[in-house]
Write a protein that holds these residues in place. Structure first.
Motif, mmCIF file in Angstrom:
data_model
loop_
_atom_site.group_PDB
_atom_site.id
_atom_site.type_symbol
_atom_site.label_atom_id
_atom_site.label_comp_id
_atom_site.label_asym_id
_atom_site.label_seq_id
_atom_site.Cartn_x
_atom_site.Cartn_y
_atom_site.Cartn_z
ATOM 1 N N ILE A 151 -42.239 -23.723 -66.917
ATOM 2 C CA ILE A 151 -43.574 -24.015 -66.405
ATOM 3 C C ILE A 151 -44.313 -22.698 -66.240
ATOM 4 C CG2 ILE A 151 -42.982 -23.904 -63.946
ATOM 5 C CD1 ILE A 151 -44.867 -26.337 -63.576
ATOM 6 N N GLY A 152 -45.607 -22.730 -66.509
ATOM 7 C CA GLY A 152 -46.425 -21.532 -66.390
ATOM 8 C C GLY A 152 -47.863 -21.837 -66.758
ATOM 9 N N HIS A 153 -48.694 -20.823 -66.707
ATOM 10 C CA HIS A 153 -50.107 -21.020 -67.014
ATOM 11 C C HIS A 153 -50.672 -19.753 -67.649
ATOM 12 C CE1 HIS A 153 -51.679 -18.395 -63.799
ATOM 13 N NE2 HIS A 153 -50.646 -18.839 -63.080
ATOM 14 N N GLY A 154 -51.708 -19.986 -68.441
ATOM 15 C CA GLY A 154 -52.481 -18.880 -68.964
ATOM 16 C C GLY A 154 -53.781 -18.759 -68.202
ATOM 17 N N LYS A 155 -54.818 -18.350 -68.897
ATOM 18 C CA LYS A 155 -56.100 -18.207 -68.228
ATOM 19 C C LYS A 155 -56.773 -19.549 -68.000
ATOM 20 C CE LYS A 155 -60.486 -15.694 -68.558
ATOM 21 N NZ LYS A 155 -61.308 -14.769 -69.376
ATOM 22 N N ARG A 156 -56.632 -20.470 -68.977
ATOM 23 C CA ARG A 156 -57.348 -21.751 -68.885
ATOM 24 C C ARG A 156 -56.460 -22.966 -69.106
ATOM 25 N NH1 ARG A 156 -62.122 -21.179 -73.102
ATOM 26 N NH2 ARG A 156 -60.335 -20.478 -74.340
ATOM 27 N N HIS A 157 -55.153 -22.768 -69.313
ATOM 28 C CA HIS A 157 -54.282 -23.893 -69.610
ATOM 29 C C HIS A 157 -53.008 -23.825 -68.773
ATOM 30 C CE1 HIS A 157 -56.820 -23.681 -73.230
ATOM 31 N NE2 HIS A 157 -56.568 -24.965 -73.385
ATOM 32 N N LEU A 158 -52.518 -25.007 -68.404
ATOM 33 C CA LEU A 158 -51.228 -25.165 -67.755
ATOM 34 C C LEU A 158 -50.241 -25.688 -68.793
ATOM 35 C CD1 LEU A 158 -49.412 -25.389 -65.171
ATOM 36 C CD2 LEU A 158 -50.282 -27.733 -64.945
ATOM 37 N N VAL A 159 -49.043 -25.123 -68.823
ATOM 38 C CA VAL A 159 -48.012 -25.514 -69.783
ATOM 39 C C VAL A 159 -46.784 -25.976 -69.008
ATOM 40 C CG1 VAL A 159 -46.526 -24.770 -71.671
ATOM 41 C CG2 VAL A 159 -48.863 -23.899 -71.518
ATOM 42 N N ILE A 160 -46.316 -27.183 -69.311
ATOM 43 C CA ILE A 160 -45.122 -27.753 -68.701
ATOM 44 C C ILE A 160 -44.175 -28.170 -69.822
ATOM 45 C CG2 ILE A 160 -44.164 -29.569 -67.236
ATOM 46 C CD1 ILE A 160 -46.812 -29.737 -65.802
ATOM 47 N N ILE A 161 -42.966 -27.615 -69.820
ATOM 48 C CA ILE A 161 -41.932 -27.976 -70.787
ATOM 49 C C ILE A 161 -40.815 -28.681 -70.026
ATOM 50 C CG2 ILE A 161 -40.306 -27.167 -72.524
ATOM 51 C CD1 ILE A 161 -42.058 -24.761 -72.974
ATOM 52 N N ASP A 162 -40.662 -29.958 -70.282
ATOM 53 C CA ASP A 162 -39.614 -30.760 -69.652
ATOM 54 C C ASP A 162 -38.531 -30.994 -70.688
ATOM 55 O OD1 ASP A 162 -38.111 -32.304 -68.017
ATOM 56 O OD2 ASP A 162 -39.557 -33.928 -67.795
ATOM 57 N N GLY A 163 -37.398 -30.271 -70.555
ATOM 58 C CA GLY A 163 -36.337 -30.339 -71.548
ATOM 59 C C GLY A 163 -35.472 -31.566 -71.401
ATOM 60 N N GLY A 164 -34.476 -31.676 -72.269
ATOM 61 C CA GLY A 164 -33.581 -32.810 -72.273
ATOM 62 C C GLY A 164 -33.318 -33.276 -73.688
ATOM 63 N N THR A 165 -32.733 -34.471 -73.832
ATOM 64 C CA THR A 165 -32.525 -35.018 -75.170
ATOM 65 C C THR A 165 -33.856 -35.278 -75.866
ATOM 66 O OG1 THR A 165 -32.384 -37.224 -74.183
ATOM 67 C CG2 THR A 165 -30.316 -36.057 -74.577
ATOM 68 N N ARG A 166 -34.905 -35.450 -75.094
ATOM 69 C CA ARG A 166 -36.265 -35.530 -75.643
ATOM 70 C C ARG A 166 -37.122 -34.500 -74.928
ATOM 71 N NH1 ARG A 166 -38.866 -38.993 -78.910
ATOM 72 N NH2 ARG A 166 -41.128 -39.052 -78.836
ATOM 73 N N ARG A 167 -37.285 -33.358 -75.565
ATOM 74 C CA ARG A 167 -38.056 -32.266 -74.975
ATOM 75 C C ARG A 167 -39.547 -32.554 -75.126
ATOM 76 N NH1 ARG A 167 -36.719 -26.661 -77.520
ATOM 77 N NH2 ARG A 167 -34.690 -27.269 -76.683
#
Length: 637
Positions: free
Chosen positions: A549-565
Motif C-alpha cells: 500500500i502506498g500513494h503518489g502525488k495524486r493516486h492511492l495504490v493498494i495491492i491485495d495479494g493472494g491466489t488472485r492478486r
C-alpha cells in the motif's frame, strides 16, 4: 510509380504502430500457408463479430425523429421462445418412448403452438409501443400499452453505454443497447433500446457521447456541437479542423451565436445523415496466443466438473424412475466389489469430470473472448467481445472511478494481468449489462506492456505504479495470517467430515450401497480437502509477500495479494470515504485495517498494515475536500 505519402498519423496511434512493428520485427519471414489460413479465419470471425451493416440495413442512417426497433426484432423475440417450447416437446417425446400416449403428445403440440402465438403477439406489442428519440433535453424513451411511460435520460448523466446480442439477434444482426447512468438497480429494462441494427447502433452511441461532450462544455444546443455531415460541414465530434475555433472557444461564444452560426447549426440539425464517426486513437486486439492463454487462465474447471457430475446423477435418476435401469440391483453388485476397485473408479470419475470441465470451460471462454477489441476515441472507450453472443461497452473516461489489475495463479506464473476499469454503476446483473464489477479493458496483457497500454487508453493512470513508494506488510501480519490459515484448515476438515457423516446417515442408512457410498464420499472429501488446504496455504504466502500500500502525488495504490492478486489505482479526487480501524487483536499487534470507498459499488481495503502507514495515508487524504473528518476513535475521514 511513386506512391503518395500517407497522412501523418495521430501521435498515440503512431506510437502504437511503432510498438507493434518492434514486437513483430522478428517475424519478417514470408507467411506459411497455415498462417494465411488462420488469418482468413480470423478475418471471417471478425466480420461475423463486428458487422458493418445488419440484415436489410442500408447505408442511409437517420437519427432524427422518433424511432422503433427493427421489424426483425419481432422475429428474434419469437425465436427466443422456441428453446423452451422445444424442450417441452422433447420431454414429452422421451416420456412417450417409455409410456406412449398420443393424446398427451397432441395436447403438448397444441400448447406449444399457443405459446409461440403468445410470444409473437407480445413481441409485436413491444415493438409497436417502445420508441426512442433524440431531443435537446436528452434521450427520450417511451413504452407501455395501457400505462404509457416516458423516460428522459439527460446526456450528461450517461456513464456508460453497454450493448449485447443474443444468439438469434446475432443471426439477424440486431443489438440491444443499455444506458448506464449509475442507477442500474432501479432503471432495469427501462433504459434498454432493443432491436437496433449494427450501423444505427454505432451511430447512436457516437451521437450520445458527442452530445454528452457538448453538455460538458456548456453548450446548451447539443445538436449543433461538433456535427459532421458527409458533405464536411461542422466539426467531427470533439476534433477541431484547422483554422476552426477550439471547443472552449465554441462554448464561450455559444451564448451569443451570430446569424451564420445559427443558420449552419439549424442546417446541420435538419440534416438526415448521421455524423461521421472519428477514427480511434488506439486499438488493441488479442493475438492468437493471447486468446488461447486468456481462455485457459479464466476457465472455471471445478464449476463445470461439478455440473458434469450433477448431470450424471440426474441422468441415472431419470433412468431409474423411467424403469430403464434398476439401481437397486446395480448397487448390490457394486457393493460386492473390492474396495481398491471402488476407490479407483471414484478417482477415474473425478479425473474425467475435471477433463470435461476443462474442455467445456475452455470452449466457453474461447467463444466469450473471440473477437475482442478495445478502442480509444477522443470522448469514450469502446470494448467488444463474444462470437455467438456479442457484448460491448462504451464508457466515458471521466466516469472511471479507479483502475484494477487482476492476476490469478496462472496469470501470475506467466507474467500477464487483466486490466479493468471500475465505473459508477448500480448493482444490476453484470453478465447482462451492468458495469458494477468493472469493465475489462484487456483480459490478458503482458505485465511489461501495462504502462504502454495505460498511456494510450487511460493516460491519467499511466506512470503511477513505477513512481509510487509501496509499503509491505509487517512481520506480525505473517504470524496473524498463519494463525488464520491454520484455523481455516481445521474448520474445513471438520465441515467435510461432518458432511460425509450426515450424508451417509441420512441418504444411505440401511441401504446395500452404504459402504460404497461412504467410501466414495470419503475419497471425494479427502481430495477436496487437500485441494482447498493447499489453496489456503498458497494464498496466505502470496498475500503476505505481495500485499502493498502506498500513494503518489495524486493516486492511492493498494495491492491485495493472494491466489488472485488485485492492484487498485485510485485517484485521490475520487475517494469518498477512508477509515482506519483495528479490533482488539490488531491493537495488541500494532496493526490496523485501512479501507476506502469511491462512488462505484464496493469498497477497497487492506488488512494488517502498520498503524503508522495508516496514519500517514489519512494525513495524505485530509486536504481532499470530498472527505470529511468524522469518527475520531476509528480515525475515520
Amino acid at each position: 510509380m511513386d506512391r503518395p505519402e500517407p497522412p501523418a498519423p495521430h501521435p498515440a496511434r503512431a506510437a502504437q504502430e511503432m510498438a507493434g512493428e518492434s514486437r513483430t520485427a522478428v517475424k519478417a519471414t514470408p507467411p506459411h500457408a497455415e498462417h494465411v489460413a488462420w488469418a482468413a479465419v480470423e478475418h471471417a470471425a471478425d466480420q461475423l463479430a463486428n458487422p458493418k451493416r445488419s440484415l436489410l440495413e442500408t447505408d442511409a442512417i437517420e437519427l432524427a425523429g422518433v424511432h422503433r426497433a427493427s421489424p426483425l426484432s419481432i422475429v428474434a423475440s419469437a425465436l427466443s421462445g422456441l428453446g423452451a417450447i422445444a424442450g417441452l416437446i422433447l420431454l414429452v417425446l422421451i416420456r412417450g418412448f417409455v409410456d406412449p400416449s398420443p393424446d398427451e403428445l397432441c395436447s403438448t403440440v397444441l400448447l406449444a403452438v399457443a405459446l409461440l402465438g403468445l410470444s409473437v403477439i407480445g413481441a409485436l406489442i413491444t415493438w409497436r409501443t417502445r420508441t426512442w428519440e433524440l431531443t435537446d433535453k436528452g434521450l427520450v424513451l417511451s413504452s407501455g400499452l395501457i400505462t404509457h411511460k416516458r423516460l428522459v435520460v439527460p446526456y450528461d448523466h450517461i456513464h456508460a453505454i453497454n450493448t449485447s446480442s443474443g444468439l438469434f439477434e446475432r443471426l439477424l444482426g440486431l443489438i440491444t443497447l443499455d444506458l448506464d447512468t449509475g442507477a442500474a438497480e432501479t432503471e432495469g429494462a427501462t433504459t434498454n433500446i432493443k432491436g437496433l441494427q449494427a450501423g444505427l447502433s454505432r451511430a447512436l452511441q457516437a451521437e450520445l457521447f458527442r452530445r454528452k461532450a457538448a453538455v460538458a462544455h456548456g453548450i446548451t444546443n447539443a445538436t449543433s456541437f461538433g456535427v459532421a455531415t458527409p458533405q464536411g460541414n461542422g466539426l467531427p465530434y470533439c476534433h477541431q479542423a484547422e483554422g476552426q475555433p477550439s471547443i472552449p472557444e465554441q462554448a464561450a461564444h455559444s451564448e451569443q451565436p451570430d446569424a451564420e452560426t445559427t443558420r449552419s447549426a439549424q442546417e446541420a440539425a435538419a440534416s438526415p445523415a448521421a455524423p461521421v464517426p472519428p477514427e480511434p486513437l488506439a486499438t488493441y486486439r488479442l493475438t492468437r496466443r493471447q486468446l488461447l492463454l486468456a481462455a485457459a487462465s479464466q476457465t472455471h474447471i471445478f464449476t463445470q466438473a461439478a455440473a458434469f457430475v450433477i448431470l450424471i446423477v440426474q441422468g441415472l435418476n431419470f433412468l431409474h424412475e423411467s424403469r430403464l435401469v434398476s439401481l437397486s440391483n446395480v448397487a448390490g453388485s457394486i457393493a460386492a466389489l473390492n474396495i481398491a476397485i471402488i476407490v479407483g473408479a471414484v478417482a477415474v470419475l473425478i479425473a474425467v469430470a475435471l477433463v470435461v470441465g476443462l474442455v467445456v470451460s475452455l470452449a466457453i471462454s474461447l467463444v466469450s473472448w473471440a473477437g475482442f477489441r478495445v478502442q480509444r476515441f477522443p470522448d469514450r472507450i469502446t470494448l467488444e467481445r463474444g462470437l455467438i453472443e456479442r457484448a460491448a461497452h462504451a464508457i466515458a473516461p471521466e466516469r472511471i472511478q479507479y483502475l484494477r489489475l487482476d492476476q490469478n495463479l496462472i496469470q501470475q506464473a506467466l507474467g500477464y494481468t487483466q486490466v479493468s476499469a471500475v465505473v459508477v454503476s448500480g448493482t444490476g446483473n453484470e453478465e447482462n449489462s451492468s458495469t458494477a464489477g468493472g469493465v475489462v479493458l484487456h483480459p490478458f496483457l503482458p505485465v511489461d506492456e501495462v504502462e504502454a497500454f495505460l498511456s494510450q487508453m487511460v493516460p491519467d493512470y499511466a506512470a503511477v505504479l513505477p513512481n509510487t513508494a509501496l509499503h509491505p506488510l509487517p512481520r506480525v501480519a505473517w504470524r496473524r495470517q498463519a494463525f488464520r490459515t491454520g484455523l481455516g484448515i481445521i474448520v474445513l476438515t471438520a465441515a467435510l467430515a461432518s458432511a460425509v457423516y450426515i450424508a451417509c446417515q441420512v441418504f444411505f442408512a440401511g441401504n446395500a450401497f452404504t459402504n460404497v457410498a461412504g467410501t466414495a464420499l470419503t475419497v471425494c472429501a479427502i481430495v477436496i480437502g487437500v485441494i482447498a488446504a493447499t489453496r489456503l496455504i498458497i494464498g496466505a504466502i502470496l498475500r503476505c509477500r505481495a500485499s502493498r500500500i502506498g500513494h503518489g502525488k495524486r493516486h492511492l495504490v493498494i495491492i491485495d495479494g493472494g491466489t488472485r492478486r488485485r492492484t487498485s489505482i485510485i485517484p485521490r479526487h475520487n475517494l469518498q470515504h477512508a477509515t482506519q480501524a483495528a479490533n482488539p487483536f490488531q491493537e495488541r499487534a500494532g496493526v490496523a485495517t485501512f479501507s476506502c470507498m469511491t462512488a462505484a459499488t464496493g469498497g477497497l481495503a487492506l488488512r494488517d498494515i502498520t498503524c503508522s502507514d495508516a496514519a500517514e495515508l489519512l494525513a495524505w487524504l485530509r486536504p481532499n475536500p470530498n472527505i470529511a473528518k468524522n469518527n475520531a476513535p476509528q480515525n475515520e475521514l
